[in-house]
Enzyme design. Structure first.
Site, PDB file in Angstrom:
ATOM      1  N   ASN A  15       0.867  -1.179   0.000  1.00  0.00           N
ATOM      2  CA  ASN A  15       0.000   0.000   0.000  1.00  0.00           C
ATOM      3  C   ASN A  15       0.904   1.228   0.000  1.00  0.00           C
ATOM      4  O   ASN A  15       1.519   1.549   1.021  1.00  0.00           O
ATOM      5  CB  ASN A  15      -0.880  -0.051   1.263  1.00  0.00           C
ATOM      6  CG  ASN A  15      -1.690   1.216   1.480  1.00  0.00           C
ATOM      7  OD1 ASN A  15      -1.788   2.067   0.588  1.00  0.00           O
ATOM      8  ND2 ASN A  15      -2.273   1.351   2.666  1.00  0.00           N
ATOM      9  N   TRP A  16       0.983   1.873  -1.153  1.00  0.00           N
ATOM     10  CA  TRP A  16       1.894   3.015  -1.274  1.00  0.00           C
ATOM     11  C   TRP A  16       1.319   4.288  -0.658  1.00  0.00           C
ATOM     12  O   TRP A  16       2.000   5.307  -0.586  1.00  0.00           O
ATOM     13  CB  TRP A  16       2.268   3.242  -2.746  1.00  0.00           C
ATOM     14  CG  TRP A  16       3.403   2.369  -3.197  1.00  0.00           C
ATOM     15  CD1 TRP A  16       3.978   1.343  -2.497  1.00  0.00           C
ATOM     16  CD2 TRP A  16       4.128   2.459  -4.444  1.00  0.00           C
ATOM     17  NE1 TRP A  16       5.005   0.786  -3.233  1.00  0.00           N
ATOM     18  CE2 TRP A  16       5.120   1.452  -4.427  1.00  0.00           C
ATOM     19  CE3 TRP A  16       4.027   3.279  -5.569  1.00  0.00           C
ATOM     20  CZ2 TRP A  16       6.010   1.254  -5.492  1.00  0.00           C
ATOM     21  CZ3 TRP A  16       4.904   3.081  -6.628  1.00  0.00           C
ATOM     22  CH2 TRP A  16       5.887   2.085  -6.588  1.00  0.00           C
ATOM     23  N   LYS A  17       0.048   4.247  -0.247  1.00  0.00           N
ATOM     24  CA  LYS A  17      -0.592   5.429   0.352  1.00  0.00           C
ATOM     25  C   LYS A  17      -0.377   6.643  -0.560  1.00  0.00           C
ATOM     26  O   LYS A  17      -0.391   6.488  -1.772  1.00  0.00           O
ATOM     27  CB  LYS A  17      -0.069   5.642   1.779  1.00  0.00           C
ATOM     28  CG  LYS A  17      -0.174   4.357   2.615  1.00  0.00           C
ATOM     29  CD  LYS A  17       0.086   4.557   4.068  1.00  0.00           C
ATOM     30  CE  LYS A  17      -0.094   3.231   4.792  1.00  0.00           C
ATOM     31  NZ  LYS A  17       0.036   3.358   6.233  1.00  0.00           N
ATOM     32  N   HIS A  71      -9.512   1.629   5.043  1.00  0.00           N
ATOM     33  CA  HIS A  71      -8.238   1.762   5.759  1.00  0.00           C
ATOM     34  C   HIS A  71      -8.423   2.745   6.917  1.00  0.00           C
ATOM     35  O   HIS A  71      -9.167   3.728   6.801  1.00  0.00           O
ATOM     36  CB  HIS A  71      -7.147   2.247   4.796  1.00  0.00           C
ATOM     37  CG  HIS A  71      -5.776   2.183   5.382  1.00  0.00           C
ATOM     38  ND1 HIS A  71      -5.325   3.103   6.301  1.00  0.00           N
ATOM     39  CD2 HIS A  71      -4.772   1.288   5.215  1.00  0.00           C
ATOM     40  CE1 HIS A  71      -4.094   2.771   6.661  1.00  0.00           C
ATOM     41  NE2 HIS A  71      -3.737   1.679   6.019  1.00  0.00           N
ATOM     42  N   GLU A  82      -6.681   5.068   7.941  1.00  0.00           N
ATOM     43  CA  GLU A  82      -6.377   6.467   7.597  1.00  0.00           C
ATOM     44  C   GLU A  82      -7.565   7.126   6.909  1.00  0.00           C
ATOM     45  O   GLU A  82      -7.805   8.320   7.077  1.00  0.00           O
ATOM     46  CB  GLU A  82      -5.102   6.517   6.737  1.00  0.00           C
ATOM     47  CG  GLU A  82      -3.865   6.242   7.595  1.00  0.00           C
ATOM     48  CD  GLU A  82      -2.695   5.607   6.862  1.00  0.00           C
ATOM     49  OE1 GLU A  82      -2.678   5.597   5.618  1.00  0.00           O
ATOM     50  OE2 GLU A  82      -1.787   5.112   7.560  1.00  0.00           O
ATOM     51  N   GLU A 102      -5.484  -4.489  10.838  1.00  0.00           N
ATOM     52  CA  GLU A 102      -4.398  -3.535  11.020  1.00  0.00           C
ATOM     53  C   GLU A 102      -4.635  -2.738  12.297  1.00  0.00           C
ATOM     54  O   GLU A 102      -5.389  -1.749  12.290  1.00  0.00           O
ATOM     55  CB  GLU A 102      -4.346  -2.561   9.841  1.00  0.00           C
ATOM     56  CG  GLU A 102      -4.109  -3.232   8.511  1.00  0.00           C
ATOM     57  CD  GLU A 102      -3.509  -2.257   7.498  1.00  0.00           C
ATOM     58  OE1 GLU A 102      -2.448  -2.568   6.968  1.00  0.00           O
ATOM     59  OE2 GLU A 102      -4.088  -1.188   7.272  1.00  0.00           O
ATOM     60  N   GLY A 159       2.705   2.226  10.684  1.00  0.00           N
ATOM     61  CA  GLY A 159       3.726   3.256  10.476  1.00  0.00           C
ATOM     62  C   GLY A 159       4.489   3.622  11.734  1.00  0.00           C
ATOM     63  O   GLY A 159       5.193   4.627  11.764  1.00  0.00           O
ATOM     64  N   SER A 173       3.377  -2.186  10.338  1.00  0.00           N
ATOM     65  CA  SER A 173       4.828  -2.296  10.551  1.00  0.00           C
ATOM     66  C   SER A 173       5.412  -3.660  10.181  1.00  0.00           C
ATOM     67  O   SER A 173       6.370  -4.117  10.810  1.00  0.00           O
ATOM     68  CB  SER A 173       5.194  -1.907  11.993  1.00  0.00           C
ATOM     69  OG  SER A 173       4.840  -0.559  12.234  1.00  0.00           O
ATOM     70  N   GLY A 190       2.756  -1.171   4.275  1.00  0.00           N
ATOM     71  CA  GLY A 190       2.863   0.234   3.874  1.00  0.00           C
ATOM     72  C   GLY A 190       4.302   0.608   3.596  1.00  0.00           C
ATOM     73  O   GLY A 190       4.832   0.380   2.504  1.00  0.00           O
ATOM     74  N   GLY A 191       4.968   1.170   4.594  1.00  0.00           N
ATOM     75  CA  GLY A 191       6.319   1.705   4.427  1.00  0.00           C
ATOM     76  C   GLY A 191       7.294   0.758   3.747  1.00  0.00           C
ATOM     77  O   GLY A 191       8.067   1.166   2.866  1.00  0.00           O
TER      78      GLY A 191
END
Ligand code: PGA
Length: 256
Positions: A10-12, A93, A95, A169, A175, A214, A235-236
């Site tokens: 997930n590149w957000k 998500h 976010e 999640e 993150g 994470s 993500g990251g």
């Protein structure tokens, strides 16, 4: 029955055309691990270019509107995602739930619209740290599952066909570098699985439950080996091939 592991990046709100080289490297790795289903969800702006740049992995959106078209400035529908080259979409998500006030009800209507458009879906759920500290994590996530997952005939068929995934999640693990304890992940996945059986009956076995928060090269093997964990939403660590490849490798048996 264990599922084919599903590893989703997930590149957000990260990424430009300059990052397509990373995506190509991730795609080459996906080709070397045919026993792992690899997918990437870039920002909307890169979906078309990513689809043309890759051959082995799935391409997805990070949201879509509950309507197919209309006067909704700035929004994108499931049909538009498909037209751009996407095959799946991440919905609900944390976010988006936080930044855009998305409710379970809205996530459900988006999920039903996405399935109707022909996308496969990943519906995200997860508790905040306060909710976990209060001992409410399972109750919160269970009610998110009950309220956000698509229902009805199309959804039942999609579940049976393996077109629905859930990503657990924990908000406090996203993150932050703070990963949930494996025993807590296992317990939550079991609770989610039970709720899914309540919704989809026997077809719930086909709904994959991913862990997200994470995930990195150091913790992926242990998380992915845990009972009830069918993959990871990353993500990251999905932003570079160097960080993402070891996670794909941890899920598979191919040659790096
Ligand atoms: P993270 O994000 O891997 O950077 O924690 C996961 C996610 O939000 O999907």
């Amino acid at each position: 029955m264990p599922h084919r592991p599903y590893i989703v990046g997930n590149w957000k709100m990260n990424g430009s055309r300059a990052m397509l080289a990373e995506a190509r490297a991730i795609d080459r790795a996906a080709g070397r691990y045919p026993d792992v289903q690899v997918a990437l969800a870039p920002p909307f702006t890169l979906i078309g270019a990513l689809r043309e740049a890759i051959t082995a992995m799935g391409v997805g959106g990070q949201d879509c509107h509950a309507q197919a078209k209309g006067a909704h400035t700035g929004d994108v529908s499931g049909a538009m995602l498909i037209d751009a080259g996407a095959d799946f979409v991440i919905l609900g998500h944390s976010e988006r739930r936080k930044d855009h006030g998305e409710s379970d009800e809205l996530v459900r209507s988006k999920a039903e619209a996405a399935l109707a458009a022909g996308l496969t879906i990943i519906v995200c759920v997860g508790e905040t740290l306060d909710q976990r500290d209060a001992g409410d994590a399972v109750a919160i996530v269970s009610s998110q599952i009950d309220g956000s997952l698509p229902v009805g005939e199309v959804a039942n068929e999609a579940a049976a066909a393996g077109k629905i995934a859930v990503a657990y999640e924990p908000v406090w693990a996203i993150g932050t570098g703070r990963v949930a304890a494996v025993e807590d992940v296992v317990a939550m996945h079991a609770a989610i699985s039970e709720r899914l059986t309540g919704i989809y009956g026997d077809a719930a076995d086909k709904v994959r439950i991913l862990y997200g928060g994470s995930v990195n090269a150091g913790n992926a093997s242990e998380l992915l080996a845990a009972p009830g964990v069918s993959g990871a939403l990353v993500g990251g660590a999905s932003l570079t091939s160097d960080a993402f490849l070891p996670i794909i490798a941890a899920a598979g048996t191919g040659e790096a």
